[in-house]
Design a protein around this motif. Structure first.
Motif, short mmCIF file in Angstrom:
data_model
loop_
_atom_site.label_atom_id
_atom_site.label_comp_id
_atom_site.label_asym_id
_atom_site.label_seq_id
_atom_site.Cartn_x
_atom_site.Cartn_y
_atom_site.Cartn_z
N PHE A 1 41.06 34.67 39.13
CA PHE A 1 40.80 34.83 40.57
C PHE A 1 41.91 35.63 41.23
CE2 PHE A 1 41.26 33.27 45.00
CZ PHE A 1 40.04 33.73 45.48
N GLU A 2 41.51 36.65 41.99
CA GLU A 2 42.42 37.41 42.85
C GLU A 2 42.00 37.19 44.28
OE1 GLU A 2 42.94 41.54 41.72
OE2 GLU A 2 42.22 41.07 39.69
N HIS A 3 42.95 36.91 45.18
CA HIS A 3 42.59 36.57 46.55
C HIS A 3 42.38 37.79 47.42
CE1 HIS A 3 46.39 37.58 48.61
NE2 HIS A 3 46.97 37.24 47.47
N ASP A 4 41.60 37.61 48.46
CA ASP A 4 41.29 38.66 49.43
C ASP A 4 42.56 38.98 50.24
OD1 ASP A 4 40.30 40.24 51.47
OD2 ASP A 4 38.98 38.70 52.32
N PRO A 5 43.01 40.25 50.27
CA PRO A 5 44.23 40.58 51.01
C PRO A 5 44.00 40.90 52.49
CG PRO A 5 43.47 42.51 49.82
CD PRO A 5 42.51 41.39 49.48
N SER A 6 42.74 40.92 52.95
CA SER A 6 42.45 41.35 54.31
C SER A 6 42.96 40.34 55.35
CB SER A 6 40.94 41.54 54.50
OG SER A 6 40.62 41.67 55.87
N ILE A 7 43.81 40.80 56.26
CA ILE A 7 44.30 39.90 57.31
C ILE A 7 43.19 39.61 58.32
CG2 ILE A 7 46.68 40.66 57.06
CD1 ILE A 7 46.36 42.29 59.60
N TYR A 8 42.21 40.48 58.43
CA TYR A 8 41.12 40.28 59.38
C TYR A 8 40.14 39.23 58.86
CZ TYR A 8 43.40 44.51 60.76
OH TYR A 8 44.38 45.41 61.10
#
Length: 346
Positions: A207-214
Protein backbone atom coordinates in the motif's frame (compact mmCIF):
# COMPACT_ATOMS: atom_id res chain seq x y z
CA UNK A 1 -38.96 4.01 8.03
CA UNK A 2 -36.08 3.03 5.76
CA UNK A 3 -32.89 4.98 5.21
CA UNK A 4 -32.75 5.57 1.46
CA UNK A 5 -29.39 6.07 -0.26
CA UNK A 6 -29.17 7.23 -3.88
CA UNK A 7 -25.69 7.21 -5.41
CA UNK A 8 -26.33 9.50 -8.37
CA UNK A 9 -24.61 9.21 -11.73
CA UNK A 10 -22.03 11.96 -11.27
CA UNK A 11 -19.62 11.05 -14.08
CA UNK A 12 -16.19 10.62 -12.45
CA UNK A 13 -17.36 12.37 -9.26
CA UNK A 14 -19.49 11.89 -6.14
CA UNK A 15 -23.08 12.97 -5.56
CA UNK A 16 -25.12 11.08 -2.95
CA UNK A 17 -28.56 11.73 -1.48
CA UNK A 18 -29.47 10.12 1.85
CA UNK A 19 -33.10 10.46 2.99
CA UNK A 20 -34.76 9.39 6.24
CA UNK A 21 -37.89 10.55 8.06
CA UNK A 22 -38.36 13.42 5.62
CA UNK A 23 -34.78 14.66 6.15
CA UNK A 24 -32.57 14.95 3.06
CA UNK A 25 -28.77 14.93 3.25
CA UNK A 26 -26.84 15.72 0.06
CA UNK A 27 -23.18 14.70 -0.02
CA UNK A 28 -21.28 16.52 -2.80
CA UNK A 29 -22.58 17.54 -6.21
CA UNK A 30 -20.39 15.75 -8.73
CA UNK A 31 -19.03 17.41 -11.85
CA UNK A 32 -20.78 20.37 -13.50
CA UNK A 33 -22.60 17.97 -15.85
CA UNK A 34 -24.17 16.27 -12.83
CA UNK A 35 -26.45 19.33 -12.63
CA UNK A 36 -26.85 20.27 -16.30
CA UNK A 37 -25.12 19.67 -19.62
CA UNK A 38 -25.37 20.15 -23.36
CA UNK A 39 -25.74 23.27 -25.49
CA UNK A 40 -26.73 26.17 -23.22
CA UNK A 41 -27.00 23.60 -20.38
CA UNK A 42 -30.46 22.60 -21.60
CA UNK A 43 -30.29 19.00 -20.36
CA UNK A 44 -30.81 18.10 -16.73
CA UNK A 45 -28.23 15.93 -15.01
CA UNK A 46 -28.91 13.50 -12.18
CA UNK A 47 -28.58 16.16 -9.47
CA UNK A 48 -31.02 18.54 -11.15
CA UNK A 49 -33.53 15.73 -11.63
CA UNK A 50 -33.36 14.87 -7.92
CA UNK A 51 -33.71 18.51 -6.91
CA UNK A 52 -36.75 18.80 -9.19
CA UNK A 53 -38.28 15.81 -7.40
CA UNK A 54 -37.72 17.46 -4.03
CA UNK A 55 -39.16 20.78 -5.23
CA UNK A 56 -42.26 19.08 -6.61
CA UNK A 57 -42.84 17.30 -3.30
CA UNK A 58 -42.13 20.50 -1.30
CA UNK A 59 -39.05 19.02 0.37
CA UNK A 60 -35.65 20.61 1.05
CA UNK A 61 -32.00 19.69 1.28
CA UNK A 62 -31.79 19.87 5.06
CA UNK A 63 -27.99 19.48 5.04
CA UNK A 64 -25.54 19.73 2.14
CA UNK A 65 -21.98 18.54 2.74
CA UNK A 66 -19.20 19.62 0.38
CA UNK A 67 -16.50 17.18 1.38
CA UNK A 68 -13.58 19.07 -0.20
CA UNK A 69 -12.62 21.45 -3.00
CA UNK A 70 -12.14 19.13 -6.00
CA UNK A 71 -14.31 20.00 -9.01
CA UNK A 72 -15.69 16.47 -9.32
CA UNK A 73 -17.26 16.88 -5.88
CA UNK A 74 -18.42 20.49 -5.71
CA UNK A 75 -18.87 21.85 -9.23
CA UNK A 76 -22.38 20.42 -9.66
CA UNK A 77 -23.40 22.03 -6.38
CA UNK A 78 -22.00 25.40 -7.43
CA UNK A 79 -23.99 25.24 -10.67
CA UNK A 80 -27.11 24.41 -8.69
CA UNK A 81 -26.57 27.55 -6.60
CA UNK A 82 -26.19 29.60 -9.77
CA UNK A 83 -29.48 28.39 -11.23
CA UNK A 84 -32.63 30.16 -9.99
CA UNK A 85 -34.99 28.09 -7.87
CA UNK A 86 -32.56 25.37 -6.90
CA UNK A 87 -30.05 25.20 -4.05
CA UNK A 88 -30.36 28.91 -3.36
CA UNK A 89 -33.88 28.14 -2.19
CA UNK A 90 -33.63 24.51 -1.15
CA UNK A 91 -30.62 24.25 1.18
CA UNK A 92 -31.10 24.94 4.88
CA UNK A 93 -27.65 24.06 6.26
CA UNK A 94 -24.28 23.59 4.58
CA UNK A 95 -20.99 22.09 5.73
CA UNK A 96 -18.00 23.28 3.75
CA UNK A 97 -14.48 23.89 5.04
CA UNK A 98 -14.01 26.90 2.78
CA UNK A 99 -10.74 28.80 2.52
CA UNK A 100 -12.29 31.74 4.36
CA UNK A 101 -13.49 29.55 7.23
CA UNK A 102 -10.08 27.86 7.47
CA UNK A 103 -8.11 31.13 7.49
CA UNK A 104 -10.43 32.60 10.12
CA UNK A 105 -9.98 29.51 12.29
CA UNK A 106 -6.19 29.77 12.02
CA UNK A 107 -6.32 33.54 12.52
CA UNK A 108 -4.54 34.48 9.30
CA UNK A 109 -5.61 36.90 6.53
CA UNK A 110 -8.17 35.77 3.97
CA UNK A 111 -6.71 34.25 0.77
CA UNK A 112 -9.02 35.96 -1.70
CA UNK A 113 -7.87 33.87 -4.67
CA UNK A 114 -9.42 30.78 -3.06
CA UNK A 115 -12.91 32.22 -2.76
CA UNK A 116 -15.55 30.76 -5.05
CA UNK A 117 -17.08 33.29 -7.44
CA UNK A 118 -20.40 32.36 -8.99
CA UNK A 119 -20.89 32.69 -12.74
CA UNK A 120 -21.72 36.10 -14.14
CA UNK A 121 -25.21 35.08 -15.18
CA UNK A 122 -26.18 33.92 -11.70
CA UNK A 123 -29.73 35.13 -11.01
CA UNK A 124 -28.71 35.72 -7.41
CA UNK A 125 -26.07 38.18 -8.59
CA UNK A 126 -26.71 41.91 -8.48
CA UNK A 127 -23.26 43.00 -9.69
CA UNK A 128 -21.94 42.30 -13.13
CA UNK A 129 -18.72 40.55 -12.20
CA UNK A 130 -20.39 37.81 -10.15
CA UNK A 131 -20.81 37.19 -6.48
CA UNK A 132 -18.75 35.46 -3.84
CA UNK A 133 -20.30 32.10 -2.86
CA UNK A 134 -20.17 32.80 0.85
CA UNK A 135 -21.76 36.21 0.36
CA UNK A 136 -24.61 34.42 -1.40
CA UNK A 137 -24.99 32.00 1.51
CA UNK A 138 -25.27 34.98 3.86
CA UNK A 139 -27.90 36.64 1.69
CA UNK A 140 -30.12 33.57 1.37
CA UNK A 141 -29.83 32.86 5.10
CA UNK A 142 -28.21 29.44 4.67
CA UNK A 143 -26.84 28.28 8.01
CA UNK A 144 -23.20 27.16 8.05
CA UNK A 145 -21.44 24.93 10.52
CA UNK A 146 -18.08 25.92 12.01
CA UNK A 147 -14.94 24.14 10.83
CA UNK A 148 -15.64 20.40 10.50
CA UNK A 149 -12.86 18.23 11.97
CA UNK A 150 -12.21 14.68 13.19
CA UNK A 151 -13.51 13.92 16.67
CA UNK A 152 -16.63 16.06 16.39
CA UNK A 153 -20.12 14.56 16.77
CA UNK A 154 -23.23 16.24 15.38
CA UNK A 155 -26.92 15.47 15.83
CA UNK A 156 -28.67 16.64 12.65
CA UNK A 157 -32.31 15.68 12.11
CA UNK A 158 -32.64 11.90 12.57
CA UNK A 159 -28.90 11.36 12.05
CA UNK A 160 -25.81 11.28 14.23
CA UNK A 161 -22.63 12.12 12.31
CA UNK A 162 -19.25 11.16 13.78
CA UNK A 163 -16.45 12.97 11.95
CA UNK A 164 -13.36 10.92 11.04
CA UNK A 165 -11.56 13.38 8.73
CA UNK A 166 -9.99 15.89 8.27
CA UNK A 167 -7.71 16.48 11.21
CA UNK A 168 -6.52 19.97 12.06
CA UNK A 169 -3.05 19.33 10.63
CA UNK A 170 -4.59 18.50 7.25
CA UNK A 171 -6.57 21.72 7.15
CA UNK A 172 -3.43 23.64 8.09
CA UNK A 173 -1.86 22.40 4.86
CA UNK A 174 -4.51 24.32 2.90
CA UNK A 175 -3.24 27.72 4.10
CA UNK A 176 -1.97 28.76 0.67
CA UNK A 177 -3.34 29.73 -2.72
CA UNK A 178 -5.10 26.73 -4.22
CA UNK A 179 -4.40 25.71 -7.81
CA UNK A 180 -7.15 25.89 -10.40
CA UNK A 181 -8.33 22.48 -11.55
CA UNK A 182 -9.66 22.28 -15.11
CA UNK A 183 -12.59 19.90 -15.16
CA UNK A 184 -12.57 17.35 -17.97
CA UNK A 185 -14.62 14.28 -18.69
CA UNK A 186 -12.03 12.97 -21.09
CA UNK A 187 -10.24 9.74 -20.43
CA UNK A 188 -7.24 10.33 -18.25
CA UNK A 189 -3.75 9.56 -19.42
CA UNK A 190 -3.28 7.57 -16.21
CA UNK A 191 -3.06 3.87 -16.98
CA UNK A 192 -5.13 1.25 -15.24
CA UNK A 193 -4.05 -2.08 -13.79
CA UNK A 194 -6.75 -4.25 -15.35
CA UNK A 195 -4.24 -6.48 -17.13
CA UNK A 196 -3.11 -7.87 -13.78
CA UNK A 197 -4.77 -10.94 -12.34
CA UNK A 198 -6.21 -10.90 -8.83
CA UNK A 199 -3.65 -13.52 -7.83
CA UNK A 200 -0.80 -11.34 -9.12
CA UNK A 201 -2.08 -8.41 -7.10
CA UNK A 202 -2.56 -10.45 -3.94
CA UNK A 203 0.91 -12.03 -4.24
CA UNK A 204 2.70 -8.70 -4.16
CA UNK A 205 0.44 -6.00 -2.77
CA UNK A 206 2.04 -3.02 -1.06
CA UNK A 207 0.00 0.00 0.00
CA UNK A 208 1.16 3.49 -0.96
CA UNK A 209 -0.79 6.41 0.50
CA UNK A 210 -2.43 9.25 -1.40
CA UNK A 211 -0.13 12.34 -1.27
CA UNK A 212 -2.84 14.87 -2.22
CA UNK A 213 -3.34 17.52 0.48
CA UNK A 214 -6.72 18.36 -1.06
CA UNK A 215 -8.02 14.80 -0.80
CA UNK A 216 -6.64 14.72 2.73
CA UNK A 217 -8.92 17.63 3.64
CA UNK A 218 -12.05 15.59 2.78
CA UNK A 219 -14.85 15.44 5.30
CA UNK A 220 -15.43 11.75 6.14
CA UNK A 221 -17.93 10.48 8.69
CA UNK A 222 -19.97 7.66 10.16
CA UNK A 223 -23.69 8.26 9.68
CA UNK A 224 -25.94 6.65 12.28
CA UNK A 225 -29.72 6.31 12.56
CA UNK A 226 -32.06 3.60 13.90
CA UNK A 227 -29.13 1.43 15.06
CA UNK A 228 -27.72 1.43 11.54
CA UNK A 229 -24.35 2.83 10.51
CA UNK A 230 -22.89 3.91 7.17
CA UNK A 231 -19.45 5.22 6.27
CA UNK A 232 -19.00 8.06 3.76
CA UNK A 233 -15.38 8.82 2.90
CA UNK A 234 -15.26 11.48 0.17
CA UNK A 235 -11.63 11.27 -1.03
CA UNK A 236 -10.24 11.00 2.52
CA UNK A 237 -6.86 9.53 3.41
CA UNK A 238 -6.89 5.91 4.49
CA UNK A 239 -4.62 6.19 7.55
CA UNK A 240 -6.42 9.18 9.09
CA UNK A 241 -9.79 7.46 8.84
CA UNK A 242 -8.38 4.16 10.14
CA UNK A 243 -6.76 5.85 13.15
CA UNK A 244 -9.98 7.63 14.06
CA UNK A 245 -12.03 4.45 13.70
CA UNK A 246 -9.61 2.79 16.12
CA UNK A 247 -10.00 5.72 18.51
CA UNK A 248 -13.70 4.80 18.72
CA UNK A 249 -12.75 1.37 20.02
CA UNK A 250 -12.89 -0.70 16.83
CA UNK A 251 -10.20 -3.14 15.68
CA UNK A 252 -9.73 -6.14 13.42
CA UNK A 253 -11.20 -8.26 16.25
CA UNK A 254 -14.00 -5.79 17.01
CA UNK A 255 -15.01 -4.60 13.59
CA UNK A 256 -17.15 -1.57 12.83
CA UNK A 257 -20.42 -3.06 11.54
CA UNK A 258 -21.88 -1.00 8.71
CA UNK A 259 -24.74 -1.21 6.26
CA UNK A 260 -22.73 0.59 3.57
CA UNK A 261 -19.24 1.96 2.90
CA UNK A 262 -18.73 4.65 0.24
CA UNK A 263 -15.16 3.87 -0.77
CA UNK A 264 -12.73 6.80 -0.88
CA UNK A 265 -11.55 8.54 -4.06
CA UNK A 266 -13.53 6.52 -6.62
CA UNK A 267 -11.67 3.31 -5.82
CA UNK A 268 -8.12 4.63 -5.95
CA UNK A 269 -5.55 2.14 -4.67
CA UNK A 270 -3.91 4.96 -2.71
CA UNK A 271 -6.94 5.52 -0.45
CA UNK A 272 -8.05 2.01 0.57
CA UNK A 273 -5.65 -0.39 2.26
CA UNK A 274 -6.22 -3.95 3.42
CA UNK A 275 -5.37 -2.76 6.94
CA UNK A 276 -8.21 -0.22 6.80
CA UNK A 277 -10.65 -2.77 5.39
CA UNK A 278 -9.81 -5.18 8.23
CA UNK A 279 -11.56 -2.75 10.61
CA UNK A 280 -14.88 -2.95 8.74
CA UNK A 281 -17.73 -5.42 8.45
CA UNK A 282 -20.16 -4.45 5.70
CA UNK A 283 -22.09 -6.25 2.95
CA UNK A 284 -21.89 -3.24 0.61
CA UNK A 285 -18.85 -1.29 -0.63
CA UNK A 286 -19.83 1.48 -3.06
CA UNK A 287 -17.60 3.01 -5.74
CA UNK A 288 -18.82 6.12 -7.56
CA UNK A 289 -17.27 6.74 -10.99
CA UNK A 290 -17.94 6.17 -14.68
CA UNK A 291 -14.32 5.12 -15.13
CA UNK A 292 -13.45 8.04 -17.42
CA UNK A 293 -10.64 9.63 -15.42
CA UNK A 294 -7.33 8.71 -13.78
CA UNK A 295 -7.72 5.00 -14.57
CA UNK A 296 -10.16 4.61 -11.68
CA UNK A 297 -11.25 2.41 -10.09
CA UNK A 298 -8.00 0.56 -9.61
CA UNK A 299 -8.30 -3.21 -9.76
CA UNK A 300 -5.96 -3.32 -6.78
CA UNK A 301 -8.68 -1.74 -4.65
CA UNK A 302 -11.24 -4.28 -5.86
CA UNK A 303 -8.79 -7.08 -5.08
CA UNK A 304 -8.32 -5.80 -1.53
CA UNK A 305 -12.07 -5.63 -0.90
CA UNK A 306 -12.61 -9.14 -2.27
CA UNK A 307 -9.81 -10.59 -0.14
CA UNK A 308 -10.26 -8.60 3.09
CA UNK A 309 -14.06 -8.60 3.35
CA UNK A 310 -17.06 -10.79 2.62
CA UNK A 311 -19.02 -7.89 1.12
CA UNK A 312 -19.83 -7.05 -2.47
CA UNK A 313 -18.58 -4.07 -4.47
CA UNK A 314 -21.36 -1.91 -5.93
CA UNK A 315 -20.90 0.51 -8.85
CA UNK A 316 -23.18 3.29 -10.07
CA UNK A 317 -22.07 2.72 -13.69
CA UNK A 318 -22.41 -0.77 -15.17
CA UNK A 319 -19.69 -0.28 -17.80
CA UNK A 320 -17.03 -0.14 -15.09
CA UNK A 321 -17.45 -3.77 -14.05
CA UNK A 322 -16.55 -5.87 -17.11
CA UNK A 323 -12.93 -4.65 -17.58
CA UNK A 324 -12.09 -5.37 -13.92
CA UNK A 325 -11.99 -9.16 -14.29
CA UNK A 326 -9.94 -11.28 -16.63
CA UNK A 327 -11.81 -13.97 -18.54
CA UNK A 328 -10.64 -16.71 -16.19
CA UNK A 329 -11.78 -14.71 -13.13
CA UNK A 330 -15.36 -14.04 -14.18
CA UNK A 331 -16.91 -17.32 -13.04
CA UNK A 332 -15.45 -17.16 -9.53
CA UNK A 333 -15.62 -13.46 -8.75
CA UNK A 334 -18.27 -11.76 -10.90
CA UNK A 335 -20.89 -12.35 -8.20
CA UNK A 336 -18.93 -9.99 -5.93
CA UNK A 337 -19.32 -7.06 -8.35
CA UNK A 338 -22.80 -5.51 -8.56
CA UNK A 339 -24.58 -2.65 -10.31
CA UNK A 340 -26.44 -0.31 -7.98
CA UNK A 341 -30.19 0.04 -8.29
CA UNK A 342 -31.65 3.53 -8.36
CA UNK A 343 -31.75 3.48 -4.58
CA UNK A 344 -30.67 1.36 -1.65
CA UNK A 345 -32.97 0.91 1.35
CA UNK A 346 -31.78 -0.04 4.82
Amino acid sequence: MSIIVRVLKANHGDCILVSHEGFNLLIDGGTSATFSHGLRQRYAGALREVLDELKNSRQHIDLAILTHIDDDHIHGLIKAFEKPGYLGQLVKLIWFNSSRLITQSFNIPDIAENNIILANDSPETSIQQGKDFETLLDEIGCERAPLIMAGQVYEVGPFTLKILSPERRQLERLLHKWPTEVESGETSSHGNDYHLSLNEIWAEDKFEHDPSIYNGSSIAFILEADDKKMLFLGDAHDQVVADNIRSLGYSDSNKLKLELVKISHHGSQYNTSSEFLSLLDSPCYVISTNGSKRGLPNKRTIARIIKSTSGNVHFNYSNVITPLLLDNEVEEYSSRLKVLNDELRF
